[in-house]
Motif scaffolding. Sequence first.
Motif, mmCIF file in Angstrom:
data_model
loop_
_atom_site.group_PDB
_atom_site.id
_atom_site.type_symbol
_atom_site.label_atom_id
_atom_site.label_comp_id
_atom_site.label_asym_id
_atom_site.label_seq_id
_atom_site.Cartn_x
_atom_site.Cartn_y
_atom_site.Cartn_z
ATOM 1 N N ARG A 133 -1.578 -7.023 17.606
ATOM 2 C CA ARG A 133 -0.729 -6.458 16.552
ATOM 3 C C ARG A 133 -1.070 -6.986 15.166
ATOM 4 N N TYR A 134 -1.072 -8.300 14.981
ATOM 5 C CA TYR A 134 -1.169 -8.830 13.629
ATOM 6 C C TYR A 134 -2.597 -8.801 13.092
ATOM 7 N N ALA A 135 -3.574 -8.681 13.986
ATOM 8 C CA ALA A 135 -4.935 -8.426 13.512
ATOM 9 C C ALA A 135 -4.996 -7.065 12.847
ATOM 10 N N LEU A 136 -4.365 -6.087 13.470
ATOM 11 C CA LEU A 136 -4.450 -4.712 12.976
ATOM 12 C C LEU A 136 -3.518 -4.448 11.800
ATOM 13 N N THR A 137 -2.338 -5.069 11.776
ATOM 14 C CA THR A 137 -1.473 -4.872 10.609
ATOM 15 C C THR A 137 -2.055 -5.579 9.384
ATOM 16 N N THR A 138 -2.740 -6.706 9.594
ATOM 17 C CA THR A 138 -3.415 -7.379 8.481
ATOM 18 C C THR A 138 -4.594 -6.544 7.994
ATOM 19 N N TYR A 139 -5.339 -5.984 8.932
ATOM 20 C CA TYR A 139 -6.441 -5.087 8.589
ATOM 21 C C TYR A 139 -5.912 -3.931 7.737
ATOM 22 N N ALA A 140 -4.799 -3.338 8.164
ATOM 23 C CA ALA A 140 -4.215 -2.205 7.441
ATOM 24 C C ALA A 140 -3.733 -2.603 6.049
ATOM 25 N N ALA A 141 -3.202 -3.815 5.919
ATOM 26 C CA ALA A 141 -2.734 -4.284 4.613
ATOM 27 C C ALA A 141 -3.895 -4.334 3.620
ATOM 28 N N ILE A 142 -5.041 -4.833 4.068
ATOM 29 C CA ILE A 142 -6.213 -4.901 3.192
ATOM 30 C C ILE A 142 -6.734 -3.502 2.892
ATOM 31 N N GLN A 143 -6.721 -2.624 3.896
ATOM 32 C CA GLN A 143 -7.125 -1.236 3.657
ATOM 33 C C GLN A 143 -6.270 -0.596 2.565
ATOM 34 N N ALA A 144 -4.952 -0.726 2.684
ATOM 35 C CA ALA A 144 -4.047 -0.086 1.726
ATOM 36 C C ALA A 144 -4.264 -0.647 0.323
ATOM 37 N N TRP A 145 -4.368 -1.967 0.223
ATOM 38 C CA TRP A 145 -4.588 -2.573 -1.101
ATOM 39 C C TRP A 145 -5.913 -2.119 -1.692
ATOM 40 N N ALA A 146 -6.976 -2.125 -0.885
ATOM 41 C CA ALA A 146 -8.297 -1.748 -1.381
ATOM 42 C C ALA A 146 -8.310 -0.300 -1.881
ATOM 43 N N GLN A 147 -7.665 0.595 -1.134
ATOM 44 C CA GLN A 147 -7.617 1.998 -1.559
ATOM 45 C C GLN A 147 -6.802 2.150 -2.847
ATOM 46 N N ALA A 148 -5.699 1.384 -2.948
ATOM 47 C CA ALA A 148 -4.877 1.441 -4.158
ATOM 48 C C ALA A 148 -5.648 0.906 -5.358
ATOM 49 N N ALA A 149 -6.381 -0.198 -5.158
ATOM 50 C CA ALA A 149 -7.163 -0.778 -6.256
ATOM 51 C C ALA A 149 -8.285 0.162 -6.685
ATOM 52 N N ASN A 150 -8.904 0.817 -5.729
ATOM 53 C CA ASN A 150 -9.935 1.798 -6.073
ATOM 54 C C ASN A 150 -9.351 2.962 -6.856
ATOM 55 N N SER A 151 -8.188 3.449 -6.422
ATOM 56 C CA SER A 151 -7.543 4.564 -7.131
ATOM 57 C C SER A 151 -7.135 4.162 -8.545
ATOM 58 N N ALA A 152 -6.660 2.915 -8.678
ATOM 59 C CA ALA A 152 -6.227 2.420 -9.985
ATOM 60 C C ALA A 152 -7.404 2.066 -10.878
ATOM 61 N N GLY A 153 -8.572 1.827 -10.273
ATOM 62 C CA GLY A 153 -9.725 1.372 -11.039
ATOM 63 C C GLY A 153 -9.519 -0.025 -11.579
ATOM 64 N N SER A 154 -8.647 -0.793 -10.897
ATOM 65 C CA SER A 154 -8.260 -2.117 -11.388
ATOM 66 C C SER A 154 -7.675 -2.930 -10.247
ATOM 67 N N THR A 155 -7.672 -4.252 -10.400
ATOM 68 C CA THR A 155 -6.979 -5.121 -9.444
ATOM 69 C C THR A 155 -5.759 -5.781 -10.088
ATOM 70 N N VAL A 156 -5.396 -5.343 -11.288
ATOM 71 C CA VAL A 156 -4.218 -5.874 -11.982
ATOM 72 C C VAL A 156 -2.954 -5.436 -11.254
ATOM 73 N N LEU A 157 -1.992 -6.342 -11.119
ATOM 74 C CA LEU A 157 -0.790 -6.090 -10.320
ATOM 75 C C LEU A 157 -0.086 -4.797 -10.696
ATOM 76 N N ASN A 158 0.196 -4.577 -11.962
ATOM 77 C CA ASN A 158 0.967 -3.395 -12.356
ATOM 78 C C ASN A 158 0.283 -2.106 -11.929
ATOM 79 N N ALA A 159 -1.021 -2.042 -12.130
ATOM 80 C CA ALA A 159 -1.761 -0.824 -11.801
ATOM 81 C C ALA A 159 -1.820 -0.595 -10.299
ATOM 82 N N VAL A 160 -2.094 -1.669 -9.543
ATOM 83 C CA VAL A 160 -2.208 -1.541 -8.083
ATOM 84 C C VAL A 160 -0.844 -1.264 -7.465
ATOM 85 N N SER A 161 0.189 -1.931 -7.955
ATOM 86 C CA SER A 161 1.537 -1.724 -7.422
ATOM 87 C C SER A 161 2.000 -0.291 -7.634
ATOM 88 N N LYS A 162 1.662 0.282 -8.782
ATOM 89 C CA LYS A 162 2.038 1.669 -9.041
ATOM 90 C C LYS A 162 1.379 2.593 -8.028
#
Length: 367
Positions: free
Chosen positions: A298-327
């Motif tokens: 379970r926690y291997a895969l939920t951790t994997y998914a957490a990184i996937q979601a963040w990476a996709q959000a950062a790519n969409s935002a074009g930034s790793t800054v909190l405000n942009a990624v959180s949005k």
Amino acid sequence: MMLQKRVAAVCLLAGSLLSTPAFAEIRIAVAGPMEGQFAAFGEQMLAGAAQAVADVNAAGGVNGEELLLEAVDDGCDADKAVAVANQLIGKGVVFVAGHFCFSASVAASEVYANAGIVQISPATTLPKFTDERPGEGVFRLAPRDDQQAEAAGRLLASDYGVERIALLHDKTAYGKGLVDAVKAVMNSLGTNESLSLGFDAGEDDYRGLVSQLALQNVGVVYLGGYHPEAGLIRLEMTRQGLDAVLISGDALMTEEFWSVAGPAGEGTLLTYPEIPRQMETAQKAVAALEEAGLPAERYALTTYAAIQAWAQAANSAGSTVLNAVSKELGTGSFDTVLGNVSFDHKGDAGVPAYVWYEWRDGAPQRK
């Protein structure tokens, strides 16, 4: 094994380039119980994080840059979690997949919020974690505790509303809290219990308790508690000829329940989060982890998914800054090993969701 050696070994097994910082300009972290009594969970988190980073880097990284993974041990302790969170600030980390225990997650979230670090917990189920989150960068990929009560309360009202329902709890914070929450949902839907009783955990004789249930001719028993008592109560119900359905929570997802109840446990229902490794969307990651000799639980895969979601959000935002990624995290949807994931206004994703299992032929099986 020392944490540093475990990190190196996991990264090597996962086939990642995490040990080459010259090529990894974005630092992220996984934080959890890497040592001590909960180390097995930390090992899962670390394995999933390492594999996710390896796969993200192989696909081009985040905004064209590779990721470098840091791993820290919080000991499932609030004070230690704050200390390691501050260490991660010093290392320039922009995202943390963690923590595991609610006390560590809540304490560290204050630090991350103030430092502009996005946090996604792959394990924390306590509602307070997001209900009282200190900033917009706090998220979770774990079902909330109150979602379990919602599922059970709705089932009792919709499928068993015509039955005489007994609510039992073992007087613990977990057991009583779960039953109180189930009762609130069930009552709000117009279904009331016939009786509600507390019992003492650790006993080996529940004849008197079951006799009360039989006298009330109950058809359904919802039990908040753990597997030893649930198994004994289910066994005694059979001995006394009480033909009632036993329903409980995630604590009955253990083979020890059947060891106690035996065939009497047949038909017992329980809520438990959907098992990630059984999801079609997780099969590629499961195969990669298992081929590397790493845990794919379970926690291997939920951790994997957490990184996937963040990476996709950062790519969409074009930034790793909190405000942009959180949005992006708060408004987007993300393809992960857990399927398509989106977060609500509190930062909850509600996945893997609670689903129903039934004990059949000595094993809990999805209904």
